[in-house]
Motif scaffolding. Structure first.
Motif, PDB file in Angstrom:
ATOM      1  N   TYR A 205      -2.765  -5.931   7.153  1.00 45.93           N
ATOM      2  CA  TYR A 205      -2.813  -4.560   7.653  1.00 45.93           C
ATOM      3  C   TYR A 205      -3.618  -3.718   6.683  1.00 45.93           C
ATOM      4  O   TYR A 205      -3.470  -3.830   5.462  1.00 45.93           O
ATOM      5  CB  TYR A 205      -1.395  -3.963   7.788  1.00 45.93           C
ATOM      6  CG  TYR A 205      -1.419  -2.469   8.022  1.00 45.93           C
ATOM      7  CD1 TYR A 205      -1.683  -1.951   9.286  1.00 45.93           C
ATOM      8  CD2 TYR A 205      -1.216  -1.573   6.964  1.00 45.93           C
ATOM      9  CE1 TYR A 205      -1.746  -0.574   9.495  1.00 45.93           C
ATOM     10  CE2 TYR A 205      -1.278  -0.198   7.172  1.00 45.93           C
ATOM     11  CZ  TYR A 205      -1.549   0.294   8.438  1.00 45.93           C
ATOM     12  OH  TYR A 205      -1.622   1.648   8.637  1.00 45.93           O
TER      13      TYR A 205
ATOM     14  N   TYR B 230      -8.271   0.476  10.664  1.00 45.11           N
ATOM     15  CA  TYR B 230      -8.226  -0.797  11.393  1.00 45.11           C
ATOM     16  C   TYR B 230      -9.591  -1.485  11.436  1.00 45.11           C
ATOM     17  O   TYR B 230      -9.677  -2.721  11.436  1.00 45.11           O
ATOM     18  CB  TYR B 230      -7.670  -0.589  12.810  1.00 45.11           C
ATOM     19  CG  TYR B 230      -7.496  -1.906  13.540  1.00 45.11           C
ATOM     20  CD1 TYR B 230      -6.599  -2.862  13.061  1.00 45.11           C
ATOM     21  CD2 TYR B 230      -8.239  -2.205  14.683  1.00 45.11           C
ATOM     22  CE1 TYR B 230      -6.441  -4.096  13.696  1.00 45.11           C
ATOM     23  CE2 TYR B 230      -8.085  -3.430  15.329  1.00 45.11           C
ATOM     24  CZ  TYR B 230      -7.192  -4.364  14.829  1.00 45.11           C
ATOM     25  OH  TYR B 230      -7.043  -5.580  15.444  1.00 45.11           O
TER      26      TYR B 230
ATOM     27  N   PHE C 214       2.711  -4.958  12.318  1.00 45.60           N
ATOM     28  CA  PHE C 214       2.591  -5.810  11.126  1.00 45.60           C
ATOM     29  C   PHE C 214       3.936  -6.482  10.819  1.00 45.60           C
ATOM     30  O   PHE C 214       4.031  -7.706  10.675  1.00 45.60           O
ATOM     31  CB  PHE C 214       2.133  -4.915   9.965  1.00 45.60           C
ATOM     32  CG  PHE C 214       2.101  -5.554   8.611  1.00 45.60           C
ATOM     33  CD1 PHE C 214       1.062  -6.401   8.237  1.00 45.60           C
ATOM     34  CD2 PHE C 214       3.095  -5.286   7.660  1.00 45.60           C
ATOM     35  CE1 PHE C 214       1.015  -6.960   6.968  1.00 45.60           C
ATOM     36  CE2 PHE C 214       3.059  -5.841   6.393  1.00 45.60           C
ATOM     37  CZ  PHE C 214       2.017  -6.680   6.048  1.00 45.60           C
TER      38      PHE C 214
END
Ligand code: 6PG
Length: 472
Positions: free
Chosen positions: A32, A36, A61
């Motif tokens: 993560y 993104y 996540f």
């Protein structure tokens, strides 16, 4: 997709390399990153074809991880660590474990361990050393927290760590912030050795007029000796040989002489001052960086403050591996390790960390920035005497000091006469000379303190505290 074994937050260079390392060692992973697009870039790039999945948000996540979850945070030390902890906490379950792999202040780690353990989550503060390459191929890792938390990650970290002849370069360091304290002191030693090698370079360049290649040859020679063989000597040689592609000149000479710092060297010195540990070589290295940053002041002062002209003195030759300079370099490196280990010994007592000194030397033998052959001798010294007060009195190190002290003194004296600053060399000389002096002049300091402030003193020939009316 089945649940992953391991989670990583923070896809900086270190984070990317650590997750690739974990995956290579059989731990399917989920990553993560706050942005993104960075996660996508990684999955489509270096992470492609690997057992690594991405997550868009922290809930996603956490859901992609098997329980109990093992999550490594590789985010900037400081408030960012607390921010991630706060954001992820609502999604965690009892027994889940967060690992902070950044260079955090050990006081923060103490607090975080308490905070998370009180919520039935685990928290490990783990120093990770070895730079980007180490993170990928096998770093040295210094995890601290509860033993139960360490047990939950032992399998993972022992596989990821660098391996040396007597095992992986990771061990349970101790409770609370101990892992980050040990990493901080590791970095203090790192500062010391970097400055020491820079001083050796400066003397060779300015006093002897040696070229980059000639100096690199000396570091190459030194790197083949038991006393100096190390990663930092190895990369010093590389740095000195590297040319600027623009004109073929030595690249090092094009670099501005101002060294940055991210805090760990400063924390080492502050901790030492608070704990009453003597770390003058490490402090000199830190101050060397502070001085270096005062560039414009130094440039102004250069034309105002007149010192001696640079003059030649005996630093040895390539035939004897620059013997006196090597003496100065070896003893200053020994002093850096001795001071770092001493600081750890004293802090361990103060903070009840129960640090195991031979194991710390063992996990620094591979993977980390201060890895050196000398660490085997350090490990042996603490194995022979776990209560050893200072490395310098171990027989092997004492022999080195007795043999090399005249060389160090010669270099410091010569540098003083030539007007070349050698803060680590000269601090080391004073450190050793102070340490080997049974009676220092602080009797006079005590007399002055009693004279002006009635602070009292003790006598060499009678028990008790004494005061004298000195001024009557
Ligand atoms: C390591 C290093 C690393 C550190 C850098 C920069 O062990 O891999 O210690 O963690 O961040 O060396 O430190 P400074 O910017 O303070 O020199």
């Amino acid at each position: 997709m089945s649940k992953s074994h391991f989670g990583l937050i923070g896809l900086g260079v270190m984070g990317e390399n650590l997750v690739l390392n974990a995956e290579r060692n059989g731990f399917s992973s989920v990553v993560y990153n706050r942005t993104y697009s960075k996660t996508e870039d990684f999955l489509n790039g270096r992470g492609q074809g690997r057992n690594i999945q991405g997550a868009k948000d922290l809930q996603d996540f956490v859901e992609k991880l098997e329980r109990p979850r093992r999550i490594l945070m590789m985010v900037k030390a400081g408030p960012a660590v607390d921010a991630v902890m706060n954001e992820i906490s609502p999604f965690l379950d009892e027994g889940d474990l967060l690992i902070d792999g950044g260079n955090s202040d050990y006081h923060d780690t103490e607090r975080r361990v308490k905070e998370l353990e009180s919520k039935s989550f685990g928290f490990i503060g783990m120093g990770v050393s070895g730079g980007a390459k180490g993170a990928l191929e096998g770093p040295s890792m210094m995890p601290g927290g509860t033993k139960a938390s360490y047990d939950a990650i032992e399998n993972l970290v022992t596989k990821m760590a660098a391996q040396v002849e007597d095992g992986p370069c990771v061990t349970y360091i101790g409770p609370g912030g101990s892992g980050h304290l040990v990493k901080t002191v590791h970095n203090g030693i790192e500062y010391g050795i970097e400055q020491i090698l820079a001083e050796a370079y400066d003397l060779m360049k300015r006093v002897k007029g040696m070229t980059g290649e000639q100096m690199a040859d000396v570091f190459l020679q030194w790197n083949s000796t038991e006393e100096l063989s190390s990663y930092l000597v190895e990369i010093t040689e590389v740095c000195l040989r590297t040319k600027d592609p623009a004109d073929g000149g030595d690249l090092v000479e094009k670099i501005v002489d101002q060294a940055g710092q991210k805090g760990t060297g400063l924390w080492t010195v502050v901790t030492a001052l608070q704990m009453g540990a003597s770390v003058p070589t490490i402090y000199a290295a830190l101050n060397g960086r502070v001085m270096s940053s005062m560039k414009s002041q130094r440039e102004t002062a250069e034309s105002i403050l007149k010192g001696p002209a640079i003059k030649d003195f005996d630093l040895g030759s390539s035939a004897d591996a620059m013997a006196p300079l090597m003496d100065a370099t070896v003893l200053s490196c020994i002093a850096s390790y001795a001071q770092g280990m001493e600081l750890l010994r004293i802090s361990s007592k103060d903070l009840d960390y129960e640090l195991h000194m031979p194991s710390i030397a063992q996990i620094w033998k591979g993977g980390c920035i201060i890895r050196a052959r000398l660490l085997k001798r350090i490990q042996d010294a603490y194995n022979a005497d776990p209560q050893l007060e200072n490395l310098m009195i171990d027989p092997w190190f004492a022999e080195q000091i007795n043999k090399r002290l005249p060389g160090l003194a010669k270099v410091v004296a010569g540098a003083a006469e030539a007007g070349v600053p050698v803060p680590c060399f000269s601090s080391t000389l004073d450190y050793i000379n102070s340490y080997r002096t049974g009676r220092l002049p602080q009797n006079l300091v005590q007399a002055m303190r009693d004279c002006f402030g009635s602070h009292t003193y003790q006598r060499v020939d009678q028990e008790g505290n004494f005061h004298t009316e000195w001024l009557d």
